[in-house]
Write a protein that holds these residues in place. Sequence first.
Motif, short mmCIF file in Angstrom:
data_model
loop_
_atom_site.label_atom_id
_atom_site.label_comp_id
_atom_site.label_asym_id
_atom_site.label_seq_id
_atom_site.Cartn_x
_atom_site.Cartn_y
_atom_site.Cartn_z
N THR A 13 -3.72 6.36 -8.05
CA THR A 13 -4.15 5.95 -6.70
C THR A 13 -5.34 5.00 -6.77
O THR A 13 -5.49 4.14 -5.90
N ILE A 14 -6.17 5.16 -7.79
CA ILE A 14 -7.34 4.28 -7.93
C ILE A 14 -6.90 2.83 -8.14
O ILE A 14 -7.60 1.90 -7.73
N ALA A 46 0.85 -1.19 0.00
CA ALA A 46 0.00 0.00 0.00
C ALA A 46 0.89 1.24 0.00
O ALA A 46 1.89 1.30 0.72
N PHE A 96 -4.95 1.25 -6.49
CA PHE A 96 -4.76 0.64 -5.17
C PHE A 96 -6.06 0.48 -4.39
O PHE A 96 -6.06 -0.14 -3.35
N HIS A 97 -7.16 1.06 -4.85
CA HIS A 97 -8.40 1.05 -4.08
C HIS A 97 -8.90 -0.38 -3.87
O HIS A 97 -9.33 -1.05 -4.80
N GLY A 98 -8.83 -0.81 -2.62
CA GLY A 98 -9.38 -2.10 -2.23
C GLY A 98 -8.56 -3.31 -2.64
O GLY A 98 -8.99 -4.44 -2.44
N ARG A 99 -7.40 -3.09 -3.21
CA ARG A 99 -6.58 -4.24 -3.65
C ARG A 99 -5.14 -3.81 -3.86
O ARG A 99 -4.83 -2.62 -3.87
N GLN A 100 -4.31 -4.79 -4.06
CA GLN A 100 -2.93 -4.51 -4.43
C GLN A 100 -2.77 -4.86 -5.91
O GLN A 100 -3.03 -5.99 -6.30
N GLU A 140 -4.55 10.77 -9.60
CA GLU A 140 -5.78 10.16 -9.09
C GLU A 140 -6.01 8.79 -9.73
O GLU A 140 -6.35 7.82 -9.04
N GLU A 141 -5.81 8.68 -11.05
CA GLU A 141 -5.94 7.38 -11.71
C GLU A 141 -4.96 6.37 -11.11
O GLU A 141 -5.30 5.20 -10.92
#
Length: 157
Positions: free
Chosen positions: A89-90, A51, A92-96, A86-87
């Motif tokens: 960081t997305i 993360a 990483f949202h909820g997963r690796q 932002e793209e």
Amino acid sequence: MVGVIAGGVVGKRSQNRQWLQESRTAAYEKFLQAFGAVEMELREAFVDRRAPAVVWGPFNAALQSMSLVASQDAMRAAARICDLIEEFTILFHGRQPTDLEELRPIHEALYEAHVGFVNAARRSLDPSQEHLVQALGGPSAWHGVESAWAPGDGAAG
């Protein structure tokens, strides 16, 4: 008397231009440094499969400072970088993320956006600055990202 007033106006205008140029230079430098730190942390987290631990404060502060003095072109170029961050960081949202090819289009766009920002900033500081086709720093070459990704770990060569 008219000469004194005209001289004062011209002198004041010159001081304002110098202040703006110095302020822009400082704001652009601060933004590039903050962008570099964010981009490197996101890229290293992606490659290390962890993360990200991005410190957003300096990046946001740099954007706010730039809002005071940046040219319209530099602001648009910085906004493009923000959209791409932002793209990133997305991912990483909820997963690796596990697929290197997920990063490729974002990385390539970030590279181009970085060069675009540097060129916009240079033009706002001095319109006679030549157009750069590459910039130093910022996102690394794609082969550098691929080489940090162990074979068989989702790399698509």
